[in-house]
Write an enzyme that holds these catalytic residues in place. Sequence first.
Site, PDB file in Angstrom:
ATOM      1  N   ASP A  61       5.702   2.685   7.232  1.00  0.00           N
ATOM      2  CA  ASP A  61       4.343   2.212   6.907  1.00  0.00           C
ATOM      3  C   ASP A  61       3.674   3.142   5.908  1.00  0.00           C
ATOM      4  O   ASP A  61       3.049   4.110   6.275  1.00  0.00           O
ATOM      5  CB  ASP A  61       3.508   2.140   8.186  1.00  0.00           C
ATOM      6  CG  ASP A  61       2.120   1.595   7.939  1.00  0.00           C
ATOM      7  OD1 ASP A  61       1.875   1.053   6.846  1.00  0.00           O
ATOM      8  OD2 ASP A  61       1.271   1.728   8.837  1.00  0.00           O
ATOM      9  N   HIS A 109       2.065   4.761  12.734  1.00  0.00           N
ATOM     10  CA  HIS A 109       0.935   5.668  12.534  1.00  0.00           C
ATOM     11  C   HIS A 109       1.116   7.009  13.239  1.00  0.00           C
ATOM     12  O   HIS A 109       0.132   7.644  13.633  1.00  0.00           O
ATOM     13  CB  HIS A 109      -0.384   4.995  12.961  1.00  0.00           C
ATOM     14  CG  HIS A 109      -0.874   4.004  11.952  1.00  0.00           C
ATOM     15  ND1 HIS A 109      -2.107   3.386  12.015  1.00  0.00           N
ATOM     16  CD2 HIS A 109      -0.285   3.518  10.824  1.00  0.00           C
ATOM     17  CE1 HIS A 109      -2.249   2.565  10.979  1.00  0.00           C
ATOM     18  NE2 HIS A 109      -1.157   2.623  10.256  1.00  0.00           N
ATOM     19  N   HIS A 125       0.838  -1.205   0.000  1.00  0.00           N
ATOM     20  CA  HIS A 125       0.000   0.000   0.000  1.00  0.00           C
ATOM     21  C   HIS A 125       0.866   1.244   0.000  1.00  0.00           C
ATOM     22  O   HIS A 125       1.887   1.326   0.679  1.00  0.00           O
ATOM     23  CB  HIS A 125      -1.029  -0.009   1.126  1.00  0.00           C
ATOM     24  CG  HIS A 125      -0.528   0.300   2.498  1.00  0.00           C
ATOM     25  ND1 HIS A 125      -0.343   1.579   2.961  1.00  0.00           N
ATOM     26  CD2 HIS A 125      -0.198  -0.502   3.530  1.00  0.00           C
ATOM     27  CE1 HIS A 125       0.074   1.542   4.217  1.00  0.00           C
ATOM     28  NE2 HIS A 125       0.174   0.289   4.586  1.00  0.00           N
ATOM     29  N   GLU A 178      -5.413   1.895   1.915  1.00  0.00           N
ATOM     30  CA  GLU A 178      -5.269   0.733   2.798  1.00  0.00           C
ATOM     31  C   GLU A 178      -5.544   1.144   4.229  1.00  0.00           C
ATOM     32  O   GLU A 178      -6.204   0.442   4.976  1.00  0.00           O
ATOM     33  CB  GLU A 178      -3.848   0.151   2.686  1.00  0.00           C
ATOM     34  CG  GLU A 178      -3.656  -1.182   3.422  1.00  0.00           C
ATOM     35  CD  GLU A 178      -3.191  -1.078   4.874  1.00  0.00           C
ATOM     36  OE1 GLU A 178      -3.086  -2.104   5.533  1.00  0.00           O
ATOM     37  OE2 GLU A 178      -2.942   0.044   5.357  1.00  0.00           O
ATOM     38  N   GLU A 179      -5.015   2.308   4.597  1.00  0.00           N
ATOM     39  CA  GLU A 179      -5.133   2.763   5.985  1.00  0.00           C
ATOM     40  C   GLU A 179      -6.579   3.094   6.354  1.00  0.00           C
ATOM     41  O   GLU A 179      -6.911   3.253   7.513  1.00  0.00           O
ATOM     42  CB  GLU A 179      -4.229   3.978   6.227  1.00  0.00           C
ATOM     43  CG  GLU A 179      -2.736   3.696   6.034  1.00  0.00           C
ATOM     44  CD  GLU A 179      -2.138   2.774   7.092  1.00  0.00           C
ATOM     45  OE1 GLU A 179      -2.899   2.252   7.931  1.00  0.00           O
ATOM     46  OE2 GLU A 179      -0.910   2.571   7.063  1.00  0.00           O
ATOM     47  N   ASP A 202       3.970  -4.955   3.642  1.00  0.00           N
ATOM     48  CA  ASP A 202       3.449  -3.808   4.374  1.00  0.00           C
ATOM     49  C   ASP A 202       4.281  -3.652   5.646  1.00  0.00           C
ATOM     50  O   ASP A 202       4.070  -4.374   6.611  1.00  0.00           O
ATOM     51  CB  ASP A 202       1.970  -4.068   4.710  1.00  0.00           C
ATOM     52  CG  ASP A 202       1.315  -2.879   5.380  1.00  0.00           C
ATOM     53  OD1 ASP A 202       1.996  -1.863   5.597  1.00  0.00           O
ATOM     54  OD2 ASP A 202       0.111  -2.975   5.692  1.00  0.00           O
TER      55      ASP A 202
HETATM   56 ZN    ZN Z   1       0.507  -0.389   6.437  1.00  0.00          ZN
END
Ligand code: ZN
Length: 518
Positions: free
Chosen positions: A298, A459, A286, A330-331, A359
């Site tokens: 990420d 994140h 992603h 994706e998130e 990922d």
């Molecule tokens: Zn990810």
Amino acid sequence: MRLRLRRGMVRTATLVTAIALPLAFTAPASATIAAPSVPDVLANAFATQIKGGNVKKHLDRFQQIATANGGNRAAGTSGYDASLAYVQDKLHKAGYKTSTTDVEFPLDWQEFSPSVLQQTAPVAKTYANPADFVTVISSSGGDVTAQVQVVDAIIPPPPNPNTSTAGCEAADFAGFVPGRIALIQRGTCPFIDKATNAKAAGASGVIFFNEGQPGRTDPLLFDIIEWRFGFPIVMASTAVGLDLAAGPNTTVRLKVDAETTVGRTKNLIADSRWGKSGEIVAVGAHLDSVPEGPGINDNGSGSAAVLETALKLAKVPTKYKLRFAWWGAEELGLLGSEQYVEGLSQAERDKIRLYLNFDMIASPNGGAFLYDGDDSDGEGAPAGPAGSAEIEKRLERFYGKRGLPFEGTDFTGRSDYGAFIANGIPAGGIFSGAEGIKTAEQAAKFGGTAGAAYDPCYHAACDGIGNIDATALDRNAKAIGYATAFFAYDLTGIPDRNAATLARTAAQAATAPEGAAR
Ligand SMILES: [Zn+2]
């Protein structure tokens, strides 16, 4: 054929010539990956062309893009679009033709007036919002008057929570009359699965009711996340559920006055020009970050490694066709990959022999975690579709041969392979860890700090260019190159679903996102 190989790789080039011809070698038996085969030798040689330093250059670019675009590369933003343009440009220059597919995601859900639930027959009564029922967040708008049909409920409610499996299986709707409103008890599986089955059965609305144990009797406020059901959905108390179930032939008016504003983004797809179009090895990552940060680990890391693999394989004639994918949104719930797989015909899905997903591959305090395709760890989700075990073994071989540590990670469906395995496509991949905490055993095995997260910036705003373990990036990117090149020549042990048209494994368990309300 032209090969861009280093001098020292002349012998490998010869092997490429040999295996690009109608194959004369015998592939090893699938169950035990024993002696090195020609594809194994070739893939190992190819892996050396994937260099962490080159992968890092793509990450530097992603960081620059984030910096220039408000600090992130999230779906629907200029940072995402610039990331996609960068990858696409690199692919074009390497000779790939690319395409994009549209992805929709919910931007904002708004309710304009309180929802309404009224019994019109056999007794006229109006239920109170929010004491008796509440709107399910993300519900579509709608105003329906129809008969209620109870779906596989346990009445009176069972003593233990999560006993009712109402609506969890398509079979629960066997006698369901299309156009009716489904009355579905809470329990066992995520609400999203129950509503998905109701939609497939032709329901015009869904009324959930709480399962009925102490603490599980009130209307529960939750977000069902999926905004495309197209019918109104509310959550009622157990008392209202039992009242509506009592009948006979209960009819209700169900009205939700709400709307989701839809955002749009894109997936980027590049097919190699080699190989048979009916036999595809798909490799994806992603490309979107969360809005909180630049998303360099990420998932700049997976995106960059897949890009570097595609670039280095551009001029290599493989036996099977390669399809590289960079997923959007994706998130926001694996939306890019899900909508992509949904959008394919069954015949197109059956051409995809396997899917490799990457990922997060350079977590600063990470490990080499391989998706547990064969469920040998016996943890959480079951084994993936047939062929997944072969993929796991193949990746294990890369690390094992180099004396590098690795371990399994549960096949949870928490990344873009979810839609593939739900459709019977075998999958596998590498993951270096997210918010999970490194154990003492793992620290002894992989190095790093026990008791700390694999990626302390998961994140977060600090997932920038400094949030990368360069050694892990190099090592795992090479493993990606290895696995991609290997399967590009050898699909032994990977079922040919295209020809066999095997009965689809209804792996529905994998469809609900992790943490989905239930
Ligand atoms: Zn990810």
